[in-house]
Design a protein around this motif. Structure first.
Motif, short mmCIF file in Angstrom:
data_model
loop_
_atom_site.label_atom_id
_atom_site.label_comp_id
_atom_site.label_asym_id
_atom_site.label_seq_id
_atom_site.Cartn_x
_atom_site.Cartn_y
_atom_site.Cartn_z
N ALA A 90 2.12 6.78 12.53
CA ALA A 90 2.44 5.72 11.56
C ALA A 90 2.24 6.19 10.12
O ALA A 90 2.86 5.65 9.20
CB ALA A 90 1.58 4.48 11.82
N ALA A 91 1.39 7.20 9.92
CA ALA A 91 1.12 7.68 8.56
C ALA A 91 2.07 8.80 8.13
O ALA A 91 2.02 9.24 6.98
CB ALA A 91 -0.32 8.17 8.46
N LEU A 92 2.93 9.27 9.04
CA LEU A 92 3.78 10.41 8.74
C LEU A 92 4.94 10.02 7.83
O LEU A 92 5.62 9.03 8.06
CB LEU A 92 4.34 10.99 10.05
CG LEU A 92 5.23 12.24 9.93
CD1 LEU A 92 4.48 13.39 9.30
CD2 LEU A 92 5.77 12.63 11.31
N PRO A 131 -3.94 3.25 5.26
CA PRO A 131 -4.47 3.30 3.89
C PRO A 131 -3.88 4.48 3.10
O PRO A 131 -4.56 5.45 2.78
CB PRO A 131 -5.98 3.46 4.11
CG PRO A 131 -6.10 4.19 5.40
CD PRO A 131 -4.95 3.71 6.25
N PHE A 132 -2.61 4.39 2.79
CA PHE A 132 -1.90 5.51 2.15
C PHE A 132 -2.56 5.96 0.85
O PHE A 132 -2.53 7.15 0.51
CB PHE A 132 -0.44 5.13 1.89
CG PHE A 132 0.42 5.15 3.12
CD1 PHE A 132 0.79 6.35 3.72
CD2 PHE A 132 0.90 3.97 3.67
CE1 PHE A 132 1.60 6.38 4.86
CE2 PHE A 132 1.71 3.98 4.80
CZ PHE A 132 2.05 5.18 5.38
N THR A 133 -3.13 5.02 0.09
CA THR A 133 -3.72 5.39 -1.20
C THR A 133 -4.95 6.28 -1.04
O THR A 133 -5.40 6.89 -2.01
CB THR A 133 -4.09 4.14 -2.01
OG1 THR A 133 -4.99 3.32 -1.25
CG2 THR A 133 -2.85 3.34 -2.38
N LYS A 134 -5.49 6.35 0.15
CA LYS A 134 -6.66 7.20 0.40
C LYS A 134 -6.28 8.52 1.10
O LYS A 134 -7.17 9.32 1.41
CB LYS A 134 -7.69 6.44 1.24
CG LYS A 134 -8.26 5.20 0.54
CD LYS A 134 -9.25 4.47 1.43
CE LYS A 134 -9.95 3.35 0.66
NZ LYS A 134 -9.00 2.35 0.14
N LEU A 135 -5.01 8.74 1.37
CA LEU A 135 -4.56 9.93 2.08
C LEU A 135 -4.12 11.02 1.10
O LEU A 135 -3.72 10.73 -0.04
CB LEU A 135 -3.41 9.60 3.02
CG LEU A 135 -3.66 8.54 4.09
CD1 LEU A 135 -2.42 8.40 4.98
CD2 LEU A 135 -4.88 8.90 4.94
N ASP A 136 -4.20 12.25 1.54
CA ASP A 136 -3.69 13.39 0.78
C ASP A 136 -2.19 13.52 1.06
O ASP A 136 -1.79 13.90 2.16
CB ASP A 136 -4.44 14.66 1.17
CG ASP A 136 -3.96 15.89 0.39
OD1 ASP A 136 -3.12 15.72 -0.51
OD2 ASP A 136 -4.44 17.00 0.69
N GLU A 196 0.83 -1.21 0.00
CA GLU A 196 0.00 0.00 0.00
C GLU A 196 0.87 1.25 0.00
O GLU A 196 0.57 2.24 -0.69
CB GLU A 196 -0.90 -0.02 1.24
CG GLU A 196 -1.73 1.24 1.48
CD GLU A 196 -2.97 1.32 0.62
OE1 GLU A 196 -3.71 2.32 0.75
OE2 GLU A 196 -3.20 0.40 -0.19
N TYR A 197 1.94 1.21 0.75
CA TYR A 197 2.86 2.35 0.85
C TYR A 197 3.44 2.70 -0.51
O TYR A 197 3.40 3.86 -0.96
CB TYR A 197 3.97 1.97 1.85
CG TYR A 197 5.11 2.95 1.97
CD1 TYR A 197 4.97 4.13 2.70
CD2 TYR A 197 6.34 2.67 1.39
CE1 TYR A 197 6.04 5.01 2.84
CE2 TYR A 197 7.41 3.55 1.53
CZ TYR A 197 7.25 4.72 2.25
OH TYR A 197 8.31 5.58 2.38
N PHE A 198 3.96 1.71 -1.21
CA PHE A 198 4.59 1.98 -2.50
C PHE A 198 3.56 2.32 -3.59
O PHE A 198 3.84 3.14 -4.47
CB PHE A 198 5.47 0.80 -2.92
CG PHE A 198 6.77 0.75 -2.18
CD1 PHE A 198 7.77 1.69 -2.40
CD2 PHE A 198 7.01 -0.24 -1.22
CE1 PHE A 198 8.97 1.66 -1.71
CE2 PHE A 198 8.21 -0.28 -0.53
CZ PHE A 198 9.19 0.67 -0.77
N ARG A 199 2.38 1.71 -3.53
CA ARG A 199 1.36 2.05 -4.53
C ARG A 199 0.94 3.51 -4.39
O ARG A 199 0.71 4.21 -5.39
CB ARG A 199 0.14 1.15 -4.40
CG ARG A 199 0.38 -0.30 -4.75
CD ARG A 199 -0.90 -1.03 -5.12
NE ARG A 199 -1.38 -0.58 -6.42
CZ ARG A 199 -0.91 -1.03 -7.59
NH1 ARG A 199 0.05 -1.92 -7.61
NH2 ARG A 199 -1.39 -0.57 -8.72
N ALA A 200 0.83 4.00 -3.16
CA ALA A 200 0.42 5.38 -2.94
C ALA A 200 1.49 6.37 -3.36
O ALA A 200 1.19 7.48 -3.83
CB ALA A 200 0.07 5.59 -1.47
N LEU A 201 2.76 5.99 -3.22
CA LEU A 201 3.85 6.93 -3.47
C LEU A 201 4.39 6.88 -4.90
O LEU A 201 5.16 7.76 -5.28
CB LEU A 201 4.98 6.69 -2.48
CG LEU A 201 4.63 7.19 -1.06
CD1 LEU A 201 5.57 6.64 -0.02
CD2 LEU A 201 4.63 8.71 -1.02
#
Length: 439
Positions: free
Chosen positions: A249-251, A334-339, A214-219
């Motif tokens: 954890a999301a920072l 859920p990084f892909t849902k974050l701004d 999820e981390y890499f897909r969002a970034l």
């Protein structure tokens, strides 16, 4: 509401015209001997006895009315846009989701199973995240472990297992030369056979977090959109328990230091680096100004990888003191849902500079003796290489520098968490560049 009103108008017009058509057909279809007609003839209704002619004239009248109603209906259809919202052109089909392969660099560790088990456990899609294990060394037991996963992973074997010709004084570094050769070969396989547009590289001694994919897909879109970025890493060099904020954890952060240990690059970067790829010590080479070119990486506050490989060519450097204490995130974010727009260069730099140099300046004695006021971030200042190293060592963060850049540093600042507050180890205001002689 407008659409409903338009539908009612069209429906009403249709009913009216249909009724008129039925009436005309009824009148035209009546025969002269029809009983109803004879009955009406028995009771004179007007000055004329040409009833059939009168009916035909009525039919003509109705025909003209039908033509008029048809014109009205055409006008209604022409002006539909007045009560129906304009939907415009249909949206183009959504692009297919990107494929992000995971390249596992392996050699002679049968414990690669721990790495692969976690990757397979957390992988959301085999199609979107093919796992490619590239093995050097020709170690039979490790190869057997990799093959045991069948078609869940792709097993590549580096064909050249010969020693690399080196200078006599570098014979003890033969392992570093082989690793660099293997990286080059493996990266070429991923980017050329088949031609992927990006890759995430992990070593065989890394365990990944639940939200690793999820981390890499969002970034990935962040990396593609920002030319001042050249990698995304899952690793925080100062990410030991007690030195990270457990509630963040999301920072995510920008860093000028290449972290490695679970990192993503784009094909365009590999095309830039591959022609000049070094014979050895590839990671330190990546940290040189000629390769970094003032570009940054994204790193997490809490690491998404954990190394469990104490033994290797580096002989466990930093492992016992730092690496084995790295905190691995156990929370799925859920990084892909974050701004994530705050990571853009200008936005991040301005906010970061305001926070760092807007924080109160304190001394190491203030921190050590607990003389800090309030709960916000504070700043300690260094001005020389030696003062940085002394402060970093006393504060418990990694003190080594590569080409003048401290681990996790951004614009010369090393930020970390300690005893419930953010601490910034920073150069004086007005920082402009790193000094490569600080190593």
């Amino acid at each position: 509401m407008f659409r409903k009103k338009g539908s009612l108008i069209v429906c009403g017009a249709f009913v009216f015209i249909t009724w008129n058509a039925i009436l005309v057909l009824f009148l035209r279809g009546r025969e002269p001997g029809d009983p109803g007609r004879q009955q009406r003839e028995a009771v004179p209704e007007g000055p004329t006895d040409d009833v059939l002619g009168e009916v035909l004239r009525m039919a003509d009248t109705f025909g003209a009315e039908l033509t008029r109603q048809k014109d009205i209906l055409l006008q209604i259809q022409k002006h539909r846009s007045l009560w129906e919202p304009d939907r415009g052109e249909p949206d183009p089909p959504a692009p297919p989701p990107p494929v992000i392969p995971i390249l596992v660099i392996a050699c002679n560790r049968v414990t690669v199973r721990r790495c692969l088990d976690k990757l397979l456990q957390y992988r959301p899609s085999a199609q979107l995240h093919p796992i490619i294990v590239s093995q050097d060394c020709g170690h039979a037991d490790t190869a057997q472990v990799i093959r045991s996963y069948g078609d869940q992973v792709m097993h590549l074997e580096q064909p050249d297992l010969s020693d690399v010709p080196v200078k006599p004084e570098h014979r003890k570094f033969q392992g570093y030369y082989k690793i660099s050769r293997h990286y080059r070969w493996a990266m070429n396989q991923v980017f050329n056979n088949p031609a992927h547009s990006t890759v995430v590289i992990v070593e065989d001694d890394l365990e990944v977090a639940p939200d690793f994919f999820e981390y890499f897909r969002a970034l990935l879109p962040v990396l593609r959109a920002d030319p001042r970025l050249w990698c995304v890493s899952a690793w925080n060099d100062n990410g030991r328990s007690g030195w990270v904020d457990p509630g963040q954890a999301a920072l995510l952060h920008r860093t000028d230091f290449f972290p490695g240990l679970g990192w993503m690059i784009l094909r365009q970067l590999w095309e830039e680096l591959e022609p000049k790829w070094p014979d050895a010590f590839w990671d330190d080479w990546m940290r040189q100004p000629e390769q970094r070119r003032d570009r940054a990486c994204i790193r997490p506050e809490i690491s998404r990888t954990l190394t469990f490989g104490r033994q290797g060519v580096s002989l466990g450097q930093f492992y016992d003191k730092y690496l084995r204490f790295i905190k691995l995130s156990s929370e799925f974010v859920p990084f892909t849902k974050l701004d994530l727009s705050y990571l853009q260069e200008d936005t991040y730099r301005d906010a970061f500079t305001r926070e760092v140099y807007g924080s109160p300046l304190v001394t190491y004695e203030d921190v050590k003796l607990g003389r800090l006021q309030g709960h916000g971030p504070v700043r300690l200042q260094y001005s020389t290489k030696d003062s940085f190293k002394i402060l970093a060592k006393n504060l418990g963060v990694m003190e080594d520098l590569k080409s003048g850049v401290p681990r996790t540093g951004y614009r010369g600042v090393v930020g970390f968490f300690s005893k419930g507050r953010r601490i910034y180890l920073a150069p004086p205001p007005g920082w402009s560049h790193y000094d490569p002689t600080w190593s």
